[in-house]
Design an enzyme around this catalytic site. Structure first.
Site, PDB file in Angstrom:
ATOM      1  N   CYS A  57       1.140  -1.457   0.167  1.00 20.28           N
ATOM      2  CA  CYS A  57       0.258   0.386  -0.226  1.00 20.28           C
ATOM      3  C   CYS A  57       0.927   1.130   0.111  1.00 20.28           C
ATOM      4  CB  CYS A  57      -1.112   0.169   1.009  1.00 20.28           C
ATOM      5  SG  CYS A  57      -2.354  -1.315   1.082  1.00 20.28           S
TER       6      CYS A  57
ATOM      7  N   ARG B  73       3.222   0.118  -5.268  1.00 18.33           N
ATOM      8  CA  ARG B  73       3.076  -0.446  -3.668  1.00 18.33           C
ATOM      9  C   ARG B  73       1.963  -0.891  -3.773  1.00 18.33           C
ATOM     10  NH1 ARG B  73       6.726   1.919  -0.461  1.00 18.33           N
ATOM     11  NH2 ARG B  73       5.957   0.631   1.281  1.00 18.33           N
TER      12      ARG B  73
ATOM     13  N   TRP C 293      -2.752  -2.969  -1.483  1.00 18.35           N
ATOM     14  CA  TRP C 293      -2.701  -3.595  -1.887  1.00 18.35           C
ATOM     15  C   TRP C 293      -3.737  -4.760  -1.041  1.00 18.35           C
ATOM     16  CZ3 TRP C 293      -0.466  -8.494   0.233  1.00 18.35           C
ATOM     17  CH2 TRP C 293      -0.309  -9.549  -0.283  1.00 18.35           C
TER      18      TRP C 293
ATOM     19  N   ASN D  55      -0.844   2.289   5.640  1.00 13.90           N
ATOM     20  CA  ASN D  55       0.020   1.078   5.333  1.00 13.90           C
ATOM     21  C   ASN D  55       0.494   0.444   6.547  1.00 13.90           C
ATOM     22  OD1 ASN D  55       1.632  -0.645   3.166  1.00 13.90           O
ATOM     23  ND2 ASN D  55       3.352   1.418   3.752  1.00 13.90           N
ATOM     24  N   GLY D  56       0.134  -0.924   6.277  1.00 14.03           N
ATOM     25  CA  GLY D  56       0.637  -1.968   7.026  1.00 14.03           C
ATOM     26  C   GLY D  56      -0.167  -3.155   7.604  1.00 14.03           C
TER      27      GLY D  56
ATOM     28  N   GLU E 241      15.858 -17.460 -11.276  1.00 14.25           N
ATOM     29  CA  GLU E 241      15.241 -15.664 -11.418  1.00 14.25           C
ATOM     30  C   GLU E 241      14.611 -15.959 -12.916  1.00 14.25           C
ATOM     31  OE1 GLU E 241      14.543 -13.944 -10.159  1.00 14.25           O
ATOM     32  OE2 GLU E 241      14.981 -11.875 -11.498  1.00 14.25           O
TER      33      GLU E 241
ATOM     34  N   LYS F 218      10.931 -14.713 -13.670  1.00 16.39           N
ATOM     35  CA  LYS F 218      10.035 -13.651 -14.282  1.00 16.39           C
ATOM     36  C   LYS F 218       9.941 -13.966 -15.551  1.00 16.39           C
ATOM     37  CE  LYS F 218      11.590 -11.515 -12.676  1.00 16.39           C
ATOM     38  NZ  LYS F 218      12.083 -10.047 -11.832  1.00 16.39           N
TER      39      LYS F 218
ATOM     40  N   GLU G 239       5.858 -14.327 -13.155  1.00 15.63           N
ATOM     41  CA  GLU G 239       5.213 -12.651 -12.379  1.00 15.63           C
ATOM     42  C   GLU G 239       4.743 -12.139 -12.907  1.00 15.63           C
ATOM     43  OE1 GLU G 239       7.717 -10.782  -9.904  1.00 15.63           O
ATOM     44  OE2 GLU G 239       9.450 -10.992 -11.070  1.00 15.63           O
TER      45      GLU G 239
ATOM     46  N   HIS H 180      14.308 -36.843 -12.266  1.00 13.44           N
ATOM     47  CA  HIS H 180      13.858 -37.785 -10.907  1.00 13.44           C
ATOM     48  C   HIS H 180      12.673 -37.304 -10.816  1.00 13.44           C
ATOM     49  CE1 HIS H 180      18.142 -39.039  -9.732  1.00 13.44           C
ATOM     50  NE2 HIS H 180      18.719 -37.952  -9.987  1.00 13.44           N
TER      51      HIS H 180
ATOM     52  N   LYS I 294       5.199  -3.639  -5.061  1.00 10.24           N
ATOM     53  CA  LYS I 294       6.566  -4.113  -5.307  1.00 10.24           C
ATOM     54  C   LYS I 294       7.156  -4.018  -4.059  1.00 10.24           C
ATOM     55  CE  LYS I 294      10.969  -2.782  -7.682  1.00 10.24           C
ATOM     56  NZ  LYS I 294      11.304  -3.602  -8.318  1.00 10.24           N
TER      57      LYS I 294
HETATM   58  O1  M6R Z   1      13.113  -5.508  -2.373  1.00 13.12           O
HETATM   59  P1  M6R Z   1      13.046  -7.001  -2.188  1.00 13.12           P
HETATM   60  O2  M6R Z   1      15.018  -6.724  -2.748  1.00 13.12           O
HETATM   61  O3  M6R Z   1      13.742  -7.081  -0.754  1.00 13.12           O
HETATM   62  O4  M6R Z   1      11.868  -7.384  -2.600  1.00 13.12           O
HETATM   63  C1  M6R Z   1      12.468  -9.156  -2.804  1.00 13.12           C
HETATM   64  C2  M6R Z   1      11.034  -9.489  -3.715  1.00 13.12           C
HETATM   65  O5  M6R Z   1       9.606  -9.066  -3.056  1.00 13.12           O
HETATM   66  C3  M6R Z   1      11.126  -9.363  -4.608  1.00 13.12           C
HETATM   67  O6  M6R Z   1      12.430  -9.897  -5.684  1.00 13.12           O
HETATM   68  C4  M6R Z   1      10.351  -9.994  -5.926  1.00 13.12           C
HETATM   69  O7  M6R Z   1      10.405 -11.524  -5.552  1.00 13.12           O
HETATM   70  C5  M6R Z   1       9.611  -9.395  -7.201  1.00 13.12           C
HETATM   71  N1  M6R Z   1       8.766  -8.955  -7.518  1.00 13.12           N
HETATM   72  C6  M6R Z   1      10.680 -10.272  -7.934  1.00 13.12           C
HETATM   73  O8  M6R Z   1      10.532  -9.481  -9.318  1.00 13.12           O
END
Ligand code: M6R
Length: 603
Positions: free
Chosen positions: A2, A28, A75, A99-100, A474, A478, A481, A497, A598
């Site tokens: 948020c 956010r 969010w 926020n929280g 990774e 990517k 997501e 396996h 984010k």
């Molecule tokens: O801000 P941070 O690097 O701590 O965030 C960690 C993850 O939430 C972040 O890398 C998330 O997996 C992203 N969506 C990946 O693209």
């Protein structure tokens, strides 16, 4: 998660400014939004499900001249993302945005219901609002009511609060969620992040936990929990508002992918001109724990590989939300490295606090300057990648890998593991890495071509060995997501396996083989999938460009060969580009994928 912003001004444009700021916080969270603003008719609240543009649409039909506003982009955590549950919430004399998460909201709600409070939403925030109202009814003192209520709240919060009888003043406080105060000549702000206010001012203060702030259009006063006035350092942001714009790119993600040559080159240049690791004595620790979430955890896996393979230091990677379950392994001889782009990830913050309690020394690899993690670690190594707006990290990840490379190199130097010749070779390579990153990015047509081959499939597998296995994770994250395509990442030797049973005619398999010593073994694993019908995309380096790929690869990506301190970065950039093109072909909302945010500030 948020984003919140509050603005009180001598002018009558608080709504426009708050909405403009809110848009910079949309990364956010973006499932609903809302605003409360003061006008001649009193405090008006407007909310909307979905993106901020829906809220703007509603506001465009109203008269919005106002000198004070608080706004929120959500969010959802408690209750579905509909208009009712959207912020601001109003109970009695209190209107607020939050926020929280108030973790003990259920027991507080019961307590308040016994005092005849009624609730219209499913949110923890409405309970917090009511609780402050209740405290205000007891003390008739605005700041005291907030202090008293916060003593009761368990969990995390950043609040912007307006009292009905003082509608041009914003009260603010925070715990475990970020909040900054901004100062301008015509008004003052409280926002989740400096990006929300940079168009109006670069003067700001960080709010520490346990501080309570009263903000009017001309004065900002900081108080401690005993309500004594305290001072706060006013800082000047060095970022410029254009860093928060797309600057001609279709998406922030594409812009950030293309910023990587400079970001990575800067990290290696800084290391070789002004290494600031002299206070890290790797021999003082009996083990290294590396803790992070999501892509940062994937960068940690590369870091572990480099530290173990080259610096000969055993290292363990743990997902931050799981770290507390191995707390008996944390001792004063533990070096904990936490990795976070935002510096605000709740799980990672919890891990670092636990490790500090246990006496461990904590290093942070962080991008966001002044963030909670950067302030709480014993030593912060900034990646200085600049603001990252796209929810899917790109330069955030690769800059973390680059910092791990420099840490491993430093540990090797401390342990005299390198000859002068080796040192020079590595240095020459890394000080010229930008050219190879540029070359990798220049293969855009190859990435688009591959995206065209895979975008209509439902499942995809990434396989690799050693350091490539870490990068596969990774690449897979990517892709899923941002394109919503199901994909999994497997160590190449592990596929047989069990998971190989999922390979059928046409299933795309992206195999990565940049490590020469593992090349033949990975080729064998791709052949095993090809024999079962896979559509194989083989990623390797130009050292193998004359190899006969025809018998097992339908497509190839040939990357420039570099050393292991930079190769994962080139590979990741190629995979980011494939994911980007695939998501585009699937018409996805690339910068704001569904269900994500984010900055993940809840555990
Ligand atoms: O801000 P941070 O690097 O701590 O965030 C960690 C993850 O939430 C972040 O890398 C998330 O997996 C992203 N969506 C990946 O693209």
């Amino acid at each position: 998660m948020c984003g919140i912003i509050g603005y009180t001004t001598k002018k009558n444009n608080s709504v426009d400014v708050a909405i403009a700021g809110l848009k910079n916080l949309e990364y956010r969270g973006y499932d609903s939004s809302g605003i409360a603003f003061n006008s001649n008719e009193g405090l008006t609240i407007v909310k909307s499900a979905g993106k901020i543009s829906n809220l703007e649409e509603k506001l465009s039909k109203l008269s919005t001249a106002s000198n004070c506003a608080i706004a929120h982009t959500r969010w959802a955590t408690h209750g579905e993302p509909n208009e009712t549950n959207a912020h601001p919430h109003r109970v009695g004399k209190i209107t607020l945005v939050h926020n929280g998460i108030i973790e003990n909201y259920a027991s507080l709600k019961k307590e308040l219901q016994e005092k005849n409070y009624e609730f219209k939403t499913e949110t923890d925030t409405e309970v917090a609002t009511a609780y402050i109202d209740y405290c205000y009814s007891l003390t008739n003192n605005k700041l005291q009511a907030i202090v008293d209520a916060c003593k009761k709240f368990r969990g995390s919060y950043a609040f912007n609060i307006i009292y009905e009888d003082e509608p041009t003043t914003i009260y603010a406080t925070r715990k475990d969620s970020p909040l900054v105060v901004g100062y301008s000549d015509v008004g003052n702000f409280a926002a989740s992040d400096i990006s929300a206010i940079l168009n109006y001012t670069n003067r700001y203060s960080l709010i520490d936990e346990g501080e309570f702030i009263k903000i009017t259009n001309s004065v900002v006063t900081f108080y401690n929990k005993d309500l004594q006035e305290i001072s706060s350092e006013v800082k000047t942001a060095t970022w410029d508002a254009t860093q928060y714009q797309k600057n001609g790119f279709d998406h922030f993600m594409l812009k950030e992918i293309n910023e990587q040559p400079k970001v990575i080159q800067d990290i290696f240049n800084r290391y070789y001109t002004n290494c600031t690791y002299s206070d890290i004595d790797f021999s003082a620790f009996d083990k290294i724990h590396i803790v992070a979430c999501g892509s940062a955890m994937h960068a940690a896996l590369v870091g572990k590989y480099l530290l173990q393979t080259y610096a000969k230091i055993p290292a363990m990677v743990e997902i931050a939300s799981e770290y507390r379950y191995i707390e008996e392994l944390i001792t004063p001889k533990t070096l904990l490295i936490v990795v976070s782009q935002s510096g605000e990830t709740a799980d990672t913050i919890a891990a670092l606090r636990l490790a500090k309690e246990k006496g461990a020394y904590v290093i942070g690899i962080v991008n966001a300057v002044g963030s909670t993690i950067s302030r709480e670690v014993d030593k912060c190594i900034y990646t200085y990648a600049g603001p990252e707006i796209a929810v899917a990290t790109t330069k955030g990840y690769s800059s973390q890998v680059a910092v791990f490379s420099t840490l491993a190199l430093n540990a090797m130097e401390q342990k005299n593991l390198l000859t002068d010749e080796e040192t020079n070779n590595i240095k020459n390579e890394l000080l010229n890495i930008k050219d190879k990153i540029d070359y990798t990015l220049a293969q855009a047509n190859t990435y688009l071509d591959i995206a065209n081959d895979i975008y209509s499939h439902n499942d995809l597998f990434f396989i690799g060995r050693g350091i490539d296995s870490a990068v596969c994770m990774e690449g897979s994250l990517k892709l899923k997501e941002i394109s919503y395509m199901h994909s999994e990442s497997y160590s190449a030797g592990e596929l047989k396996h069990g998971t190989i049973s999922l390979i059928e005619e046409g299933t795309p398999v992206i195999a990565i083989a940049t490590d020469n010593s593992l090349f033949e073994k990975t080729v064998s694993n791709v052949k095993e999938t090809k024999a079962r019908g896979s559509y194989s995309i083989f990623v390797t380096t130009d050292e193998h460009k004359d190899y006969n790929f025809d018998e097992f690869a339908d497509k190839t990506i040939i990357l420039p060969k570099t050393n292991d301190f930079a190769q994962p970065i080139l590979t990741a950039i190629a995979l980011q580009s494939v994911a980007y093109e695939t998501a585009k072909l699937r018409n996805c909302d690339i910068d704001k994928p569904r269900n994500l945010a984010k900055s993940v500030t809840v555990e």
